[in-house]
Design an enzyme around this catalytic site. Structure first.
Site, PDB file in Angstrom:
ATOM      1  N   ARG A 192     -32.409   1.969 -13.846  1.00 57.17           N
ATOM      2  CA  ARG A 192     -31.907   1.600 -15.170  1.00 57.17           C
ATOM      3  C   ARG A 192     -32.884   2.028 -16.245  1.00 57.17           C
ATOM      4  NH1 ARG A 192     -27.688  -1.631 -15.431  1.00 57.17           N
ATOM      5  NH2 ARG A 192     -26.915  -1.986 -13.333  1.00 57.17           N
ATOM      6  N   ILE A 227     -35.105   1.526 -19.425  1.00 58.94           N
ATOM      7  CA  ILE A 227     -35.858   0.374 -19.937  1.00 58.94           C
ATOM      8  C   ILE A 227     -36.017   0.563 -21.443  1.00 58.94           C
ATOM      9  CG2 ILE A 227     -38.131  -0.715 -19.889  1.00 58.94           C
ATOM     10  CD1 ILE A 227     -37.937  -0.887 -17.149  1.00 58.94           C
ATOM     11  N   GLY A 270     -36.834   1.017  -1.516  1.00 63.69           N
ATOM     12  CA  GLY A 270     -38.085   0.277  -1.660  1.00 63.69           C
ATOM     13  C   GLY A 270     -39.238   0.781  -0.807  1.00 63.69           C
ATOM     14  N   SER A 271     -39.253   2.075  -0.465  1.00 64.17           N
ATOM     15  CA  SER A 271     -40.384   2.563   0.334  1.00 64.17           C
ATOM     16  C   SER A 271     -41.680   2.510  -0.480  1.00 64.17           C
ATOM     17  CB  SER A 271     -40.130   3.970   0.879  1.00 64.17           C
ATOM     18  OG  SER A 271     -40.035   4.900  -0.165  1.00 64.17           O
ATOM     19  N   HIS A 293     -42.101   9.467 -10.462  1.00 62.09           N
ATOM     20  CA  HIS A 293     -40.940  10.352 -10.589  1.00 62.09           C
ATOM     21  C   HIS A 293     -41.119  11.548  -9.652  1.00 62.09           C
ATOM     22  CE1 HIS A 293     -37.499  12.223 -12.479  1.00 62.09           C
ATOM     23  NE2 HIS A 293     -38.187  13.356 -12.487  1.00 62.09           N
ATOM     24  N   ASN A 296     -44.343   4.352 -13.969  1.00 64.29           N
ATOM     25  CA  ASN A 296     -43.202   4.818 -13.168  1.00 64.29           C
ATOM     26  C   ASN A 296     -43.660   5.955 -12.269  1.00 64.29           C
ATOM     27  OD1 ASN A 296     -40.443   5.143 -12.361  1.00 64.29           O
ATOM     28  ND2 ASN A 296     -40.245   6.863 -13.793  1.00 64.29           N
TER      29      ASN A 296
HETATM   30  C1  GRF Z   1     -38.648   7.669  -5.383  1.00 61.31           C
HETATM   31  O1  GRF Z   1     -38.429   8.969  -4.926  1.00 61.31           O
HETATM   32  C2  GRF Z   1     -39.151   7.693  -6.794  1.00 61.31           C
HETATM   33  O2  GRF Z   1     -39.836   8.855  -7.114  1.00 61.31           O
HETATM   34  C3  GRF Z   1     -37.899   7.603  -7.620  1.00 61.31           C
HETATM   35  O3  GRF Z   1     -37.025   6.815  -6.864  1.00 61.31           O
HETATM   36  C4  GRF Z   1     -37.347   6.893  -5.489  1.00 61.31           C
HETATM   37  C5  GRF Z   1     -37.477   5.500  -4.976  1.00 61.31           C
HETATM   38  O4  GRF Z   1     -37.632   5.448  -3.599  1.00 61.31           O
HETATM   39  N1  GRF Z   1     -38.207   7.095  -8.928  1.00 61.31           N
HETATM   40  P1  GRF Z   1     -37.912   4.050  -2.883  1.00 61.31           P
HETATM   41  O5  GRF Z   1     -36.803   3.093  -3.300  1.00 61.31           O
HETATM   42  O6  GRF Z   1     -39.271   3.562  -3.314  1.00 61.31           O
HETATM   43  O7  GRF Z   1     -37.847   4.331  -1.417  1.00 61.31           O
END
Ligand code: GRF
Length: 204
Positions: A93, A95, A14-15, A111, A109
């Site tokens: 997951r 969607i 969740g950063s 990525h 999203n």
């Molecule tokens: C991130 O690197 C994002 O690009 C990918 O999943 C990771 C999630 O990191 N989709 P966080 O849980 O927000 O720390």
């Protein structure tokens, strides 16, 4: 101007969720964080939401007959909270159209690669294994495919000689934490326009 009502979907650390919450608190993001949707009770992001006073819809996929059943339940939650923008941030997951259709154009999203290169899991490792000299971060609209939706913003990260996956991951995450709040703020300011699959950002 009314504040944009957001929901974040996340599975793990969740950063990115935190970066969005912080940007709101610091006054950089004209939005409200209305809901966290999470499929893993032990995820760090659940703690973060609690600390930030954000409601969480925690669901156990196995308790539903199928994906459509839990996505219907999520949709109900989103509608109840009148969510304007759904932000996927490490939601592990797929969607489906149950959510994509009603939220198309309002569902994004992040990525960790320069799409369309390296969609799917372990994107940073995929780039290292392929030997690209540059990778990066993409924010895109979600469509029915795996990381295939219209691209809103991208930032590059160099892959220098001898770097390890952890180093690149750190650089990627630093950029993610800046870029995601920035893109959401563009939504708040009505700067983003989607025409077919081309995204136009009005910077004037
Ligand atoms: C991130 O690197 C994002 O690009 C990918 O999943 C990771 C999630 O990191 N989709 P966080 O849980 O927000 O720390």
């Amino acid at each position: 101007m009314e504040r944009l009502r957001m929901a974040v979907f996340a599975t793990g650390n969740g950063s990115n969720f935190q970066a969005l919450v912080d940007a709101i608190q610091e006054g950089q993001l004209h939005a409200t964080m209305e809901l966290l949707v999470c499929d893993r009770p032990t995820a760090k992001v659940v703690e973060r939401a609690e600390q930030a006073g954000v409601d969480t819809f925690l669901f156990h996929p196995k308790q539903y007959a199928n994906r459509e059943a839990y996505e219907m339940e999520i949709l109900k939650q989103l509608e109840e909270k009148q969510i304007d923008l759904v932000v996927l941030a490490g939601y592990m997951r797929i969607i489906t159209e149950t959510l994509v259709t009603p939220y198309y154009g309002r569902l994004i999203n992040i990525h960790p690669s320069l799409l369309p290169a390296f969609p799917g899991k372990d994107a940073i490792q995929q780039a290292l294994d392929y030997g690209t000299k540059v990778t990066g971060v993409t924010v895109h609209f979600v469509d029915g495919g795996m990381d295939t939706g219209p691209i809103i913003a991208q930032r590059a990260v160099a892959i220098d000689e001898g770097v390890q996956v952890d180093d690149v991951t750190q650089s990627v995450q630093r950029i993610e934490r800046e870029l995601y709040p920035q893109v959401v703020q563009w939504f708040c300011e009505g700067r983003i326009q989607l025409i077919d699959r081309i995204v136009h950002i009005n910077h004037s």
